[in-house]
Design a protein around this motif. Structure first.
Motif, PDB file in Angstrom:
ATOM      1  N   ALA A  54       0.832  -1.207   0.000  1.00  0.00           N
ATOM      2  CA  ALA A  54       0.000   0.000   0.000  1.00  0.00           C
ATOM      3  C   ALA A  54       0.868   1.259   0.000  1.00  0.00           C
ATOM      4  N   VAL A  55       1.938   1.229   0.828  1.00  0.00           N
ATOM      5  CA  VAL A  55       2.840   2.396   0.862  1.00  0.00           C
ATOM      6  C   VAL A  55       3.529   2.574  -0.480  1.00  0.00           C
ATOM      7  N   TYR A  56       4.018   1.454  -1.038  1.00  0.00           N
ATOM      8  CA  TYR A  56       4.698   1.515  -2.348  1.00  0.00           C
ATOM      9  C   TYR A  56       3.750   2.031  -3.425  1.00  0.00           C
ATOM     10  N   THR A  57       2.502   1.485  -3.358  1.00  0.00           N
ATOM     11  CA  THR A  57       1.518   1.924  -4.347  1.00  0.00           C
ATOM     12  C   THR A  57       1.198   3.401  -4.197  1.00  0.00           C
ATOM     13  N   THR A  58       1.110   3.840  -2.947  1.00  0.00           N
ATOM     14  CA  THR A  58       0.812   5.255  -2.703  1.00  0.00           C
ATOM     15  C   THR A  58       1.928   6.148  -3.234  1.00  0.00           C
ATOM     16  N   ILE A  59       3.180   5.746  -2.920  1.00  0.00           N
ATOM     17  CA  ILE A  59       4.328   6.531  -3.403  1.00  0.00           C
ATOM     18  C   ILE A  59       4.376   6.528  -4.930  1.00  0.00           C
ATOM     19  N   THR A  60       4.188   5.313  -5.502  1.00  0.00           N
ATOM     20  CA  THR A  60       4.235   5.200  -6.961  1.00  0.00           C
ATOM     21  C   THR A  60       3.115   5.995  -7.615  1.00  0.00           C
ATOM     22  N   MET A  61       1.920   5.860  -7.069  1.00  0.00           N
ATOM     23  CA  MET A  61       0.793   6.599  -7.632  1.00  0.00           C
ATOM     24  C   MET A  61       0.978   8.103  -7.468  1.00  0.00           C
ATOM     25  N   GLY A  62       1.567   8.496  -6.318  1.00  0.00           N
ATOM     26  CA  GLY A  62       1.819   9.931  -6.133  1.00  0.00           C
ATOM     27  C   GLY A  62       2.773  10.475  -7.189  1.00  0.00           C
ATOM     28  N   GLY A  63       3.868   9.729  -7.465  1.00  0.00           N
ATOM     29  CA  GLY A  63       4.797  10.152  -8.517  1.00  0.00           C
ATOM     30  C   GLY A  63       4.145  10.142  -9.885  1.00  0.00           C
ATOM     31  N   TYR A  64       3.305   9.118 -10.107  1.00  0.00           N
ATOM     32  CA  TYR A  64       2.613   9.026 -11.405  1.00  0.00           C
ATOM     33  C   TYR A  64       1.660  10.203 -11.600  1.00  0.00           C
ATOM     34  N   ILE A  65       0.915  10.502 -10.512  1.00  0.00           N
ATOM     35  CA  ILE A  65      -0.021  11.630 -10.593  1.00  0.00           C
ATOM     36  C   ILE A  65       0.725  12.939 -10.803  1.00  0.00           C
ATOM     37  N   GLU A  66       1.857  13.076 -10.090  1.00  0.00           N
ATOM     38  CA  GLU A  66       2.663  14.307 -10.245  1.00  0.00           C
ATOM     39  C   GLU A  66       3.206  14.427 -11.663  1.00  0.00           C
ATOM     40  N   ARG A  67       3.696  13.284 -12.191  1.00  0.00           N
ATOM     41  CA  ARG A  67       4.201  13.299 -13.586  1.00  0.00           C
ATOM     42  C   ARG A  67       3.078  13.623 -14.556  1.00  0.00           C
ATOM     43  N   ASN A  68       1.920  13.026 -14.324  1.00  0.00           N
ATOM     44  CA  ASN A  68       0.781  13.309 -15.195  1.00  0.00           C
ATOM     45  C   ASN A  68       0.385  14.778 -15.141  1.00  0.00           C
ATOM     46  N   ALA A  69       0.447  15.347 -13.932  1.00  0.00           N
ATOM     47  CA  ALA A  69       0.099  16.761 -13.788  1.00  0.00           C
ATOM     48  C   ALA A  69       1.088  17.636 -14.552  1.00  0.00           C
ATOM     49  N   ARG A  70       2.389  17.292 -14.421  1.00  0.00           N
ATOM     50  CA  ARG A  70       3.406  18.056 -15.152  1.00  0.00           C
ATOM     51  C   ARG A  70       3.232  17.902 -16.658  1.00  0.00           C
ATOM     52  N   GLN A  71       2.970  16.662 -17.090  1.00  0.00           N
ATOM     53  CA  GLN A  71       2.777  16.426 -18.525  1.00  0.00           C
ATOM     54  C   GLN A  71       1.539  17.160 -19.041  1.00  0.00           C
ATOM     55  N   LEU A  72       0.479  17.160 -18.218  1.00  0.00           N
ATOM     56  CA  LEU A  72      -0.729  17.873 -18.624  1.00  0.00           C
ATOM     57  C   LEU A  72      -0.458  19.376 -18.728  1.00  0.00           C
ATOM     58  N   GLU A  73       0.297  19.880 -17.761  1.00  0.00           N
ATOM     59  CA  GLU A  73       0.660  21.298 -17.800  1.00  0.00           C
ATOM     60  C   GLU A  73       1.497  21.614 -19.035  1.00  0.00           C
ATOM     61  N   GLN A  74       2.445  20.710 -19.350  1.00  0.00           N
ATOM     62  CA  GLN A  74       3.274  20.891 -20.553  1.00  0.00           C
ATOM     63  C   GLN A  74       2.431  20.835 -21.816  1.00  0.00           C
ATOM     64  N   LEU A  75       1.451  19.905 -21.830  1.00  0.00           N
ATOM     65  CA  LEU A  75       0.571  19.806 -23.000  1.00  0.00           C
ATOM     66  C   LEU A  75      -0.237  21.082 -23.189  1.00  0.00           C
ATOM     67  N   VAL A  76      -0.740  21.623 -22.072  1.00  0.00           N
ATOM     68  CA  VAL A  76      -1.504  22.873 -22.159  1.00  0.00           C
ATOM     69  C   VAL A  76      -0.614  24.000 -22.666  1.00  0.00           C
ATOM     70  N   GLN A  77       0.610  24.049 -22.132  1.00  0.00           N
ATOM     71  CA  GLN A  77       1.557  25.085 -22.561  1.00  0.00           C
ATOM     72  C   GLN A  77       1.914  24.929 -24.033  1.00  0.00           C
ATOM     73  N   MET A  78       2.168  23.684 -24.451  1.00  0.00           N
ATOM     74  CA  MET A  78       2.488  23.427 -25.854  1.00  0.00           C
ATOM     75  C   MET A  78       1.312  23.786 -26.760  1.00  0.00           C
ATOM     76  N   LYS A  79       0.090  23.512 -26.302  1.00  0.00           N
ATOM     77  CA  LYS A  79      -1.081  23.859 -27.091  1.00  0.00           C
ATOM     78  C   LYS A  79      -1.192  25.373 -27.256  1.00  0.00           C
ATOM     79  N   GLU A  80      -0.939  26.095 -26.149  1.00  0.00           N
ATOM     80  CA  GLU A  80      -0.974  27.558 -26.218  1.00  0.00           C
ATOM     81  C   GLU A  80       0.114  28.082 -27.158  1.00  0.00           C
ATOM     82  N   GLU A  81       1.325  27.496 -27.062  1.00  0.00           N
ATOM     83  CA  GLU A  81       2.412  27.911 -27.953  1.00  0.00           C
ATOM     84  C   GLU A  81       2.076  27.598 -29.403  1.00  0.00           C
TER      85      GLU A  81
END
Length: 260
Positions: free
Chosen positions: A50-77
């Motif tokens: 559960a701890v490993y999954t939480t840590i892994t999911m947290g990193g995955y969610i953070e990466r997804n958030a960054r990628q989504l932010e990059q996608l939005v920025q790239m779309k604006e550019e």
């Protein structure tokens, strides 16, 4: 009896059976302590997972958030680049149209300039007649009755047929003029010879003006259409005029524009 119950160890039995009628069943006895250890190990494993999954999911969610932010920025550019591209395309079209108009204007100016330098003008400033061949015989007959003119100067402007030259006869006070702008290529004045002025118009056309008078322009000077080359006096009423185009003689009557 209560003492025996307190000291008795509790065991658990697991019975394994099969659907086959011929198969036997097996029994497994699990002690309470072993079950507790197994349960603890499973619990710890579940907690770790559960701890490993939480840590892994947290990193995955953070990466997804960054990628989504990059996608939005790239779309604006991308949208900004597309808008800039459309703006630049409009500017390029406008510049091409402006360049095309300028090229057309330049071509028109060049054509007008070349047209202006074609010798189409009349070589005399006033009225003049073209001398015919039989006029020379008439002049000779008039001279026979004048005894004082026996020693008359016989130098005349004779038309050169190979030049397709025309002889213009004009009244005193008339001027021999350039028929188009150009550069005075050659001027010649010698005693006992016909004087002449040659003008190069810079487009393959060269005009020659022959007269018994004195040239009033200098060699190498720039002249405009209508500038005086000779002044017609009492003794130089005849002027020879010829045109060359790329060293080939042209009939002046095919070039001169008669107005009025």
């Amino acid at each position: 009896m209560s003492t025996d119950l307190r000291k008795r160890k509790i065991t658990y039995t697991i019975i394994l059976t099969s659907d086959s009628p011929a198969a036997n069943y097996r029994r497994m006895h699990i002690k309470t302590g072993a079950l507790a250890v197994v349960s603890f190990v499973v619990f710890v494993a579940v907690i770790c997972y559960a701890v490993y999954t939480t840590i892994t999911m947290g990193g995955y969610i953070e990466r997804n958030a960054r990628q989504l932010e990059q996608l939005v920025q790239m779309k604006e550019e991308k949208e900004a680049l597309l808008a800039e591209k459309e703006s630049l395309a409009g500017k390029v079209t406008s510049l091409e149209e402006t360049l095309s108009r300028k090229e057309e204007q330049e071509h028109e100016l060049v054509a007008a300039h070349e047209e202006n330098y074609i010798p189409k003008g009349f070589p005399m400033s006033g009225a003049a007649q073209i001398k015919e061949e039989d006029t020379a015989a008439e002049d000779a007959q008039d001279d026979e009755n004048e005894e004082a003119e026996e020693e008359e100067n016989t130098l005349k402007v004779e038309a050169k047929e190979e030049w397709k030259e025309l002889i213009f006869v004009a009244a005193e006070g008339t001027k021999v003029v350039a028929t188009a702008p150009g550069t005075v290529k050659e001027v010649r004045e010698a005693e006992g010879e016909v004087s002449y002025v040659i003008i190069d118009h810079g487009n393959g056309y060269v005009t020659t003006y022959r007269n018994l008078g004195s040239p009033i322009v200098e060699e190498g000077s720039q002249v405009v259409k209508g500038v005086a080359l000779f002044l017609v006096g009492e003794d130089n009423t005849e002027t020879g005029y010829s045109i060359r185009k790329d060293d080939d003689y042209v009939d002046p009557l095919d070039m001169i524009e008669i107005k009025g």
